[in-house]
Each structure stands twice: as C-alpha cells, then as structure tokens.
Design an enzyme around this catalytic site. Structure first.
Site, PDB file in Angstrom:
ATOM      1  N   HIS A  46       2.127   2.548 -34.644  1.00  0.00           N
ATOM      2  CA  HIS A  46       0.914   2.228 -35.213  1.00  0.00           C
ATOM      3  C   HIS A  46      -0.279   2.791 -35.168  1.00  0.00           C
ATOM      4  O   HIS A  46      -0.680   3.335 -34.046  1.00  0.00           O
ATOM      5  CB  HIS A  46       0.955   0.616 -35.491  1.00  0.00           C
ATOM      6  CG  HIS A  46       0.442   0.290 -34.055  1.00  0.00           C
ATOM      7  ND1 HIS A  46       1.391  -0.270 -33.304  1.00  0.00           N
ATOM      8  CD2 HIS A  46      -0.715  -0.034 -33.282  1.00  0.00           C
ATOM      9  CE1 HIS A  46       1.056  -0.661 -32.085  1.00  0.00           C
ATOM     10  NE2 HIS A  46      -0.263  -0.471 -32.364  1.00  0.00           N
TER      11      HIS A  46
ATOM     12  N   HIS B 227      -6.097   6.260 -32.812  1.00  0.00           N
ATOM     13  CA  HIS B 227      -5.109   6.985 -32.095  1.00  0.00           C
ATOM     14  C   HIS B 227      -3.613   6.081 -32.349  1.00  0.00           C
ATOM     15  O   HIS B 227      -3.610   4.966 -32.987  1.00  0.00           O
ATOM     16  CB  HIS B 227      -5.342   6.844 -30.586  1.00  0.00           C
ATOM     17  CG  HIS B 227      -5.318   5.570 -30.147  1.00  0.00           C
ATOM     18  ND1 HIS B 227      -6.493   4.675 -29.904  1.00  0.00           N
ATOM     19  CD2 HIS B 227      -4.462   4.708 -29.582  1.00  0.00           C
ATOM     20  CE1 HIS B 227      -6.316   3.575 -29.373  1.00  0.00           C
ATOM     21  NE2 HIS B 227      -5.116   3.707 -28.973  1.00  0.00           N
TER      22      HIS B 227
END
Length: 302
Positions: free
Chosen positions: A248, A131
């Site tokens: 990220h 995620h």
C-alpha cells in the site's frame, strides 16, 4: 533565520498613482512566476535523497515534537534505524487528485474524534515523498551497515527484477505494529512479473541474515537445519507466500483508531481520479540513519 514578510507596497515599483494600480501588476508577476516554475525541469531524483531528513530537534523521544507520534525505534548509540522502500514523488496533477481524496476522508470523519494528518506535505507546506514499504522499521549496528548494503544490492542485481508500474485499487485503514498510529492507505494491484512480492522476499531474506524481523510475515524465517555453516543460508518458509493484498501507499495518519463504520465509509470513497493513475518504480531505496542508497532495477528496455 526568520522569514521577513513584506507588504504589497514594498514590492511594487510605484504605488503613488492609484490604490488599485499595483494589483494587476502583482497578479501578472504571480502568473509569470507560476508559469516559470511549471516550465522548469523536475529535480533529479538524487536531489531528494540528499535532503530527505529533517534536522533532529531532540535526542530523546518527545512526542510533542512529532504531532503526538511515538518513536518506534529509540535513539541508541551505535544503532541505525533502517528502512527499505519504493519512493514516489507525485506530479502536480497527481498531488491535486490525492489531496481531493484526503479531503473526502476528512469529510467522512467530520463528526469523529479522529484527527487526520496528511502525508502529502510537511508542516511548512513542502511536498513529501510517498512510498511502498519493503521492510519494517528495523535496526542495524554500525558494523553491519556496509555488509547489509552489499548483500542486498547484490541480491537486487542478481534478481534481474525490472522497473515496473503499479495501479491502485481502493482505500483502507491499517495500523502500525505497535498500534499507536493508524494509516489511511491506497492498496495497489499486483504489478507485472509479481515484482513487489519478489522484492519483499529479497528484503526479508537479507534482513534475516542480520537477525531483523520480516515485513508482513506472521512468523520469522526458519533456517534450514541441513544447511552447512560454510554455505549461504537457505530459507524454507515464506518464499511461496503471496502478500499482494498487503502492499500500500499511505496518504494520511491518525493517533485515534477509526470505528468499523468509519472504516467502511472511507473504503466506499469513489476514486475516479485515480483510475488512470500508474506509478513507475525503477529503483529500491535503503535508508540507514540519514543516508539513502538508491539501487536501480533492471531497465524496462533491457
């Protein structure tokens, strides 16, 4: 229920003729099974939301049950841990490339005290979703859950942010806010229409209405002193800040901080297999407790 392990002979139709005769049959069945699995259509996205949470083993914070990890949000009755994020289930080919990246990181840390823990699979070998976070781990009270979902969903719909693709641009190591864990992450490039920054602002604004901290911002939003209490809250700070360098996808974690030299070595890993990687995100997910709400973004074709 415990798993029962059967011997090879118990799964063969006939093992009396030769000791080696079952092996080709077994291999053929394995190949047929692999072919069948690969030909099956992917599970619907909603399926993963239904089974996204593991069974709670203890109501107390026991790091020994979680690989040494300490719970950022303790269990308190009436409090609901909440997280906003974009979810990615890598394909088989993508998973292979990511596994190779983790293997390279382990190679770089071979002489280190750092013990790397992959986020690609669970302890039982099941694939886990990856995620991009759009919020910190925060807490909502029971009576706030529905109001927050309605406010945030309305903000997503009104924004008309379209589904988008992201590509990666390098490996880095970052810590959590408490500096109790270090994450080994793929940085992502700024997508079309600056969708990540726009979604982050919607998340931070919505959570601020419930006195929750913002993600990536050094200081909380400042309420406009001129705003009347009867009108929607307006925010002066943070709307123009670019956090593109912060987004990220975490691949692994450790309880020990890597040294500066080890960080540099990891950043130098060649990501050949990821150069063509493009991940599409078409919805935002909100997890409150064990319940997940998926909020679709506007269609790319709309």
């Amino acid at each position: 229920m415990a798993l029962v392990q059967y011997s090879d002979s118990e799964s063969e139709e006939d093992t009396s003729h030769s000791e080696i005769s079952p092996r080709p049959a077994k291999r053929l069945r394995q190949e047929n099974t692999a072919t069948l699995i690969s030909s099956l259509p992917p599970l619907p996205k909603a399926f993963h939301d239904l089974y996204a949470s593991s069974t709670r083993i203890s109501v107390k914070d026991d790091p020994s049950l979680h690989g040494g990890r300490k719970r950022a949000i303790p269990h308190v009755e009436g409090n609901w841990p909440t997280h906003i994020y974009l979810e990615w289930y890598p394909s088989r080919g993508e998973l292979s490339v990511l596994s190779n990246v983790i293997a390279q990181m382990e190679g770089k840390l071979r002489k280190s005290k750092v013990e790397l823990n992959s986020l690609l699979r669970s302890d039982l070998g099941a694939q886990l979703p990856l995620h991009i976070s759009l919020s910190r781990p925060v807490v909502l009270r029971t009576e706030q859950r529905q109001s927050f979902l309605e406010i945030f969903q309305s903000a997503i719909q009104d924004s008309n942010i379209r589904a988008f693709n992201v590509t990666t641009e390098g490996l880095h190591c970052v810590s959590n806010y408490e500096k109790t864990r270090w994450f080994y992450v793929l940085r992502v490039k700024t997508p079309e229409n600056d969708a990540l920054n726009r979604l982050l602002k919607l998340s931070n604004r919505s959570l601020a209405l419930f006195s929750q901290p913002s993600l990536y911002e050094a200081s909380p939003h400042i309420l406009n002193a001129d705003a009347d209490s009867s009108t929607p809250m307006q925010w002066q700070q943070g709307d123009s800040t670019d956090y593109s360098h912060c987004f990220h996808i975490s691949l692994a974690w450790s309880l020990t901080e890597p040294s500066p030299d080890e960080r540099d070595e990891i950043a130098k890993i060649e990501l050949r297999g990821l150069r063509e990687l493009s991940v599409c995100f078409d919805c935002v997910k909100v997890k409150i407790g064990n319940n997940i709400t998926s909020m679709p973004l506007a269609s790319l074709l709309g």
